[in-house]
Design an enzyme around this catalytic site. Structure first.
Site, mmCIF file in Angstrom:
data_model
loop_
_atom_site.group_PDB
_atom_site.id
_atom_site.type_symbol
_atom_site.label_atom_id
_atom_site.label_comp_id
_atom_site.label_asym_id
_atom_site.label_seq_id
_atom_site.Cartn_x
_atom_site.Cartn_y
_atom_site.Cartn_z
ATOM 1 C CD GLU A 419 31.315 33.436 -11.221
ATOM 2 O OE1 GLU A 419 31.018 34.584 -10.881
ATOM 3 O OE2 GLU A 419 30.543 32.468 -11.105
ATOM 4 C CD GLU A 675 27.028 31.354 -6.025
ATOM 5 O OE1 GLU A 675 27.160 32.348 -6.760
ATOM 6 O OE2 GLU A 675 27.060 30.184 -6.458
#
Length: 830
Positions: A419, A675
């Site tokens: 990502e 996260e």
């Protein structure tokens, strides 16, 4: 606008680019997956002769891809007066290549010599053609452009990329990719590369239609002061049975401390190193090995805790946990040259997010010094923060390390998996906090240009900037194009950026209004919240926030008609909110985030405001003083609690250690922000592997509250840039009944902030019968003070009663309010 550099043209290798095996459909990283190999990445050269003494020489260059520039086999960088060289890494950085690329200029006079010279550039796909681009630019071949002006006693000579240059897929860098890593073959020398018969004339690459911009933003560089050494080393060979799926590593020995990595690693053995921090950058490794020995380096953020698949483990207990990198191979492969005195290597065409590395080889290797080289955008850090609570101090360091790692050319969401994108929701939520930690004015100038470059024809900002994936215009994410420019203006008194961004901000508002009477999309809503809030509710609240900012921006820029237009729009939004989302019992969405958004964005008035504050307090208290918010709610959580007078509750949330909370991850050993609140839990192991980063800075947005309320330093909208600032520290004044079990009061806070107006220092501590505050106001600045006090008579400033030395002092609502000019102050409240 430059579309070329002087007479130079982009050039590319005149042969088909390497095609790699389709390994990218493999979902999860594993040592079993092979690294793709080729004959080398794109390389370019030009040999020329200088016949006279060199007086000056300057070269400007760029690439479609990540490039390194060499002259006469010496890497080109910025030469300092003391003889040292600072190198710009991963040039030219990440932009929307459909619109622009950045060019770097270097003084190359010290690299040239009288006689024959060779310019040599190595270009890997990087953000242009690597997997991270998601094919938005078509996975085209890499290209290079350069132009030099060389002045000698005989006059001026120009050198520029054209058809006379040569190119080939050749050299020691066999493979380079942001996600997957680098393969380097040290057996291939510079001399071998230059002598190869594979070089051929280049072709002109004419598919770039954007602008070439001069480099003006903070470059990506090594952060030398943050260089890390391993804190422990484990050498293991195979596994032993521990009753789990994968077993446990069979440790041959363990070492800790200085030089713990210095060992002879035999074939079939693995060396596991712990750098003590979840960092971003690369390792620098010194080794001695036979020529052709293949050395593999693998990376991870955490170790497998048990070997049990049921706990999410992907290998034996004690080995590196790689699965959360998903399809990113994140690997280094090095073929040793066999140099008698040893050899040092570090990758230059990729970066890694890691705390742990494992080193394996197909032969015996002597491991010398290994360092963790931290790289990121060269943003000057400007603050310190300390409290009486060790875990809060650790939280601040975790926030800071998360920012260091993720502010790399663009503000990425995470730095390790497949990502590493410029997710704009994360960006806007953390931006105000980031401005306390570092001078990020130039960094955000660059990124806001990326944001505008990627803006869609319908006015929507992309949810990822520079754009890669087709996601745009979603509430809270696309909103970064409005929120970040205003935050930059407020922190730096940067009216210029507001003026530059304003037309694009208006276009984004037009995009949102085009959905009326419905609302613009909110695909991500309150991302990863324990308690979901309806997307349409999130959208309407975000619409209100954007409109409120536009009112202020228009007023700053003297656009009175626009300000009036947005006030009218805000009135419509408030009425729509009242009709759609309230009844006699208050707000119909009963989540923490729903209450927070309504209060923070000015959608509650009168009885509804009072009721919403009470319901928010009750909601959090009933949850055991734990939050249940996701990205959006967490970004405004403590700031909103302070706004509505619930500072004590904000302290209880900050000091909460149960899941979910900021300190929960600290207690699990985190060194960066995660996260998910439950990325790892002691009872269940690793969180959902499909999306589980252990370096994801968004939840660190609480840092804004830590500085603005705990330390009391905040900008004021009437005088942005801290020439006038708010000093409103609020100590931990919780009563015994308000303190959750297991928590203790914070008894001191000490912070410094080198603001655009100068150094501000703030400190307070609790004495036996008083609170003592210390404040340093920089030259030419003014502090608007609001100090907790029952009466102005209880306040002294530098041992003088405040009523005698602060002529404007008043006391209202439990606060003593007064102004202070430049100087150092000791304020005591009894």
């Amino acid at each position: 606008m430059l579309t070329s550099i002087n007479n130079a043209k982009f050039i590319s290798v005149n042969e088909p680019k390497p095609e790699y095996p389709d390994i990218y459909l493999k979902r999860y990283n594993s040592k079993k997956l092979p690294m793709p190999e080729s004959d080398g990445v794109a390389s370019f050269r030009k040999t020329f002769t200088v016949t006279e003494e060199i007086e000056s020489a300057v070269m400007t260059s760029s690439a479609l891809g990540v490039y390194e520039l060499y002259i006469n086999n010496v890497r080109v960088g910025n030469c300092n007066e003391d003889g040292t060289t600072v190198y710009d890494e991963l040039k030219p950085g990440w932009t929307d290549y459909r619109k622009r690329v950045i060019a770097y200029t270097y003084d190359i006079s010290s690299y040239l010599k009288k006689g024959e010279n060779t310019v040599y550039a190595i270009v890997s796909p990087g953000w242009w053609g690597g997997q991270i681009s998601f094919g938005i630019y078509g996975y085209k071949e890499c290209a290079f452009i350069a132009s030099a002006e060389i002045v000698t006693s005989a006059g001026k000579t120009e050198l520029f990329t054209d058809e006379t240059w040569e190119g080939a897929y050749i050299g020691p860098v066999i493979y380079g990719d942001i996600w997957n890593g680098e393969i380097y073959d040290a057996r291939i020398t510079y001399e071998d590369t230059m002598a190869s018969d594979r070089w051929k004339a280049v072709k002109i690459f004419d598919e770039f239609a954007g602008e070439i911009s001069p480099h003006e933003h903070p470059a990506i560089r090594e952060k030398v002061s943050l260089r890390l050494s391993p804190v422990s080393a484990v050498c293991y060979s195979g596994t032993v049975d521990n009753g789990s799926d994968y077993g446990k590593i069979n440790a041959v020995y363990k070492r800790v401390g200085r030089n713990c990595e210095n060992i002879k690693l035999f074939g079939e053995q693995t060396l596991l190193l712990d750098f003590g921090k979840n960092m971003v950058g690369r390792p620098s490794i010194y080794i001695k090995a036979d020529r052709g020995t293949k050395i593999n380096v693998y990376y991870a953020e955490l170790l497998n805790d048990s070997g049990l698949e049921s706990r999410g483990n992907d290998g034996p207990e004690g080995s590196i946990y790689m699965k959360n990198y998903r399809s990113a191979l994140s690997r280094t492969v090095y073929y040793a040259s066999g140099a008698e005195d040893g050899e040092r290597y570090f990758p230059t065409h990729t970066f890694y997010g890691f705390r742990y590395i494992e080193i394996e080889a197909d032969g015996d290797v002597e491991i010398g010094e290994v360092k963790g080289i931290v790289i990121g955008s060269d943003n000057r850090e400007v603050s310190t923060f300390e409290t009486s609570d060790y875990e809060v101090n650790k939280l601040f360091q975790n926030i800071l390390w998360g920012q260091r790692g993720n502010y790399l050319s663009v503000p990425t969401d995470c730095p390790q998996r497949d990502e590493r994108l410029g997710w704009s929701g994360d960006t806007q939520m953390f931006s105000a906090a980031a401005m306390y930690n570092a001078d990020v004015k130039g960094f955000f100038h660059k990124w806001l240009r990326d944001e505008i470059d990627s803006q869609q024809e319908n006015g929507a900002f992309t949810d990822v900037s520079p754009q890669t994936i087709p996601s745009y215009g979603n509430a809270a994410w696309g909103d970064a194009g409005i929120i970040v420019p205003y935050n930059v203006y407020l922190a730096y008194n940067d009216k210029e950026i507001l003026e530059y961004c304003y037309p694009s901000m208006v276009r984004y508002m037009d995009y949102q209004e085009s959905f009326m009477p419905d609302y613009y999309p909110a695909r991500y809503a309150d991302w990863l919240a324990y308690e979901p809030t309806a997307p349409k509710y999130v959208s309407l609240c975000c619409f209100a926030n954007n409109t409120g900012i536009m009112i202020k921006a228009a007023e700053v820029l003297g656009k009175t008609e626009d300000a009036a237009k947005y006030r009218k729009l805000f009135d419509w939004i408030k009425e729509e909110f009242k009709n759609k989302y309230t009844d006699e019992n208050g707000i119909t969405q009963k989540t923490q985030t729903a209450y927070l958004m309504a209060l923070r964005y000015g959608l509650c008035e009168g009885d509804l405001y009072t009721k919403t504050v009470e319901q928010l307090k009750a909601k959090i208290t009933a949850n055991g003083c734990k939050l249940s918010t996701g990205f959006i709610g967490t970004g405004i959580l403590n700031m909103t609690l302070t706004q509505v007078g619930l500072d004590s509750l904000a302290y209880s949330l900050l000091l909460q250690t149960e899941n979910p909370s900021w300190l929960y991850s600290v207690r699990q050993g985190a060194t960066t922000i995660w996260e998910r609140w439950n990325s790892y839990t002691k009872d269940k192991g690793f969180g959902e592997v499909g999306m589980n980063s252990f370096n994801h800075y968004a939840y660190g947005a609480v840092c804004q509250w830590m500085f603005s309320r705990m330390a009391g330093i905040a900008p004021v909208e009437s005088a942005p840039g801290y020439a006038e600032f708010s000093y409103c520290p609020y100590p931990d004044l919780r009563s015994d009944d308000e303190i959750p079990a297991g928590q203790k009061r914070i008894t001191f806070v000490k912070a410094s902030f080198d603001s655009p107006a100068g150094m501000i220092r703030s400190e307070w501590y609790k004495a036996i019968l008083s609170y003592e505050y210390r404040l340093s106001v920089p030259a030419g600045a003014q502090a608007n003070c609001s100090i907790v006090a029952e009466s102005a008579d209880n306040v002294t400033i530098n041992d003088i009663p405040a009523v005698d030395c602060a002529e404007d002092i008043i006391c209202e609502n439990g606060l003593a309010k007064f102004t202070l000019g430049e100087g150092d102050y000791c304020i005591i409240v009894k």
